[in-house]
Design a protein around this motif. Structure first.
Motif, PDB file in Angstrom:
ATOM      1  N   VAL A  36       0.825  -1.206   0.000  1.00 58.24           N
ATOM      2  CA  VAL A  36       0.000   0.000   0.000  1.00 58.24           C
ATOM      3  C   VAL A  36       0.860   1.258   0.000  1.00 58.24           C
ATOM      4  N   VAL A  37       1.925   1.283   0.774  1.00 59.03           N
ATOM      5  CA  VAL A  37       2.793   2.469   0.843  1.00 59.03           C
ATOM      6  C   VAL A  37       3.432   2.735  -0.519  1.00 59.03           C
ATOM      7  N   THR A  38       3.930   1.705  -1.142  1.00 59.59           N
ATOM      8  CA  THR A  38       4.536   1.855  -2.471  1.00 59.59           C
ATOM      9  C   THR A  38       3.488   2.279  -3.493  1.00 59.59           C
ATOM     10  N   TRP A  39       2.290   1.720  -3.386  1.00 58.91           N
ATOM     11  CA  TRP A  39       1.211   2.069  -4.324  1.00 58.91           C
ATOM     12  C   TRP A  39       0.862   3.546  -4.197  1.00 58.91           C
ATOM     13  N   LYS A  40       0.764   4.059  -2.966  1.00 54.18           N
ATOM     14  CA  LYS A  40       0.452   5.477  -2.783  1.00 54.18           C
ATOM     15  C   LYS A  40       1.572   6.350  -3.339  1.00 54.18           C
ATOM     16  N   HIS A  41       2.804   5.964  -3.100  1.00 52.58           N
ATOM     17  CA  HIS A  41       3.941   6.724  -3.629  1.00 52.58           C
ATOM     18  C   HIS A  41       3.919   6.752  -5.157  1.00 52.58           C
ATOM     19  N   LEU A  42       3.663   5.609  -5.761  1.00 58.45           N
ATOM     20  CA  LEU A  42       3.635   5.555  -7.228  1.00 58.45           C
ATOM     21  C   LEU A  42       2.444   6.323  -7.794  1.00 58.45           C
ATOM     22  N   THR A  43       1.309   6.299  -7.097  1.00 58.02           N
ATOM     23  CA  THR A  43       0.142   7.060  -7.545  1.00 58.02           C
ATOM     24  C   THR A  43       0.442   8.558  -7.541  1.00 58.02           C
ATOM     25  N   LEU A  44       1.096   9.034  -6.491  1.00 55.52           N
ATOM     26  CA  LEU A  44       1.487  10.435  -6.415  1.00 55.52           C
ATOM     27  C   LEU A  44       2.470  10.790  -7.526  1.00 55.52           C
ATOM     28  N   GLN A  45       3.403   9.904  -7.787  1.00 57.47           N
ATOM     29  CA  GLN A  45       4.390  10.139  -8.854  1.00 57.47           C
ATOM     30  C   GLN A  45       3.705  10.186 -10.218  1.00 57.47           C
ATOM     31  N   VAL A  46       2.727   9.326 -10.449  1.00 54.13           N
ATOM     32  CA  VAL A  46       1.992   9.335 -11.715  1.00 54.13           C
ATOM     33  C   VAL A  46       1.234  10.650 -11.883  1.00 54.13           C
ATOM     34  N   GLN A  47       0.612  11.140 -10.815  1.00 52.99           N
ATOM     35  CA  GLN A  47      -0.104  12.414 -10.892  1.00 52.99           C
ATOM     36  C   GLN A  47       0.841  13.561 -11.221  1.00 52.99           C
ATOM     37  N   GLN A  48       2.010  13.575 -10.585  1.00 50.56           N
ATOM     38  CA  GLN A  48       2.984  14.630 -10.862  1.00 50.56           C
ATOM     39  C   GLN A  48       3.482  14.567 -12.302  1.00 50.56           C
ATOM     40  N   LEU A  49       3.736  13.365 -12.788  1.00 48.99           N
ATOM     41  CA  LEU A  49       4.219  13.221 -14.167  1.00 48.99           C
ATOM     42  C   LEU A  49       3.140  13.590 -15.177  1.00 48.99           C
ATOM     43  N   ARG A  50       1.884  13.278 -14.866  1.00 47.85           N
ATOM     44  CA  ARG A  50       0.794  13.685 -15.771  1.00 47.85           C
ATOM     45  C   ARG A  50       0.656  15.194 -15.814  1.00 47.85           C
ATOM     46  N   ALA A  51       0.790  15.849 -14.662  1.00 41.57           N
ATOM     47  CA  ALA A  51       0.728  17.316 -14.636  1.00 41.57           C
ATOM     48  C   ALA A  51       1.883  17.908 -15.440  1.00 41.57           C
ATOM     49  N   GLU A  52       3.075  17.365 -15.267  1.00 37.02           N
ATOM     50  CA  GLU A  52       4.232  17.832 -16.033  1.00 37.02           C
ATOM     51  C   GLU A  52       4.031  17.579 -17.525  1.00 37.02           C
TER      52      GLU A  52
END
Length: 108
Positions: A36-52
């Protein structure tokens, strides 16, 4: 010294093994490589990369628009006002007979 297993030890072996396996599984679900911790981290990273990515797509669209305005086309003429604006922005040039007025907000 030899360890002797009694029937009571055999009866406890299965529940203790199952409990340890369950504990290991819960720890892996929370903190593991796919937890779950890794999943949340990766979800946040995906959101940041989509915004970029959205910002970069907007920049690309703006550059493509600029290129279209700078490229002469057989159907329409070159946008001379835009070319003049770009020349004035990027090169310190003025036309003959023009006067330059400096204001307090002007920077060189």
């Amino acid at each position: 010294m030899k360890i002797r297993f009694t029937p009571r030890m055999y009866r406890l072996l299965l529940p203790i093994s199952a409990g340890l396996l369950l504990l290991y599984t819960v720890v892996q679900l929370i903190n593991g490589e796919r937890g779950v911790v890794t999943w949340k981290h990766l979800t946040l990273q995906v959101q940041q990369l989509r915004a970029e990515n959205d910002v970069l797509h907007a920049h690309i669209s703006q550059l493509e628009s600029d290129v279209v305005r700078l490229r002469p086309d057989a159907r329409k003429r070159l946008d001379e006002d835009y070319v003049d604006e770009e020349i004035r922005r990027h090169l310190p040039l003025i036309r003959a007979g023009e006067k330059v007025m400096f204001t307090s907000s002007s920077t060189m």
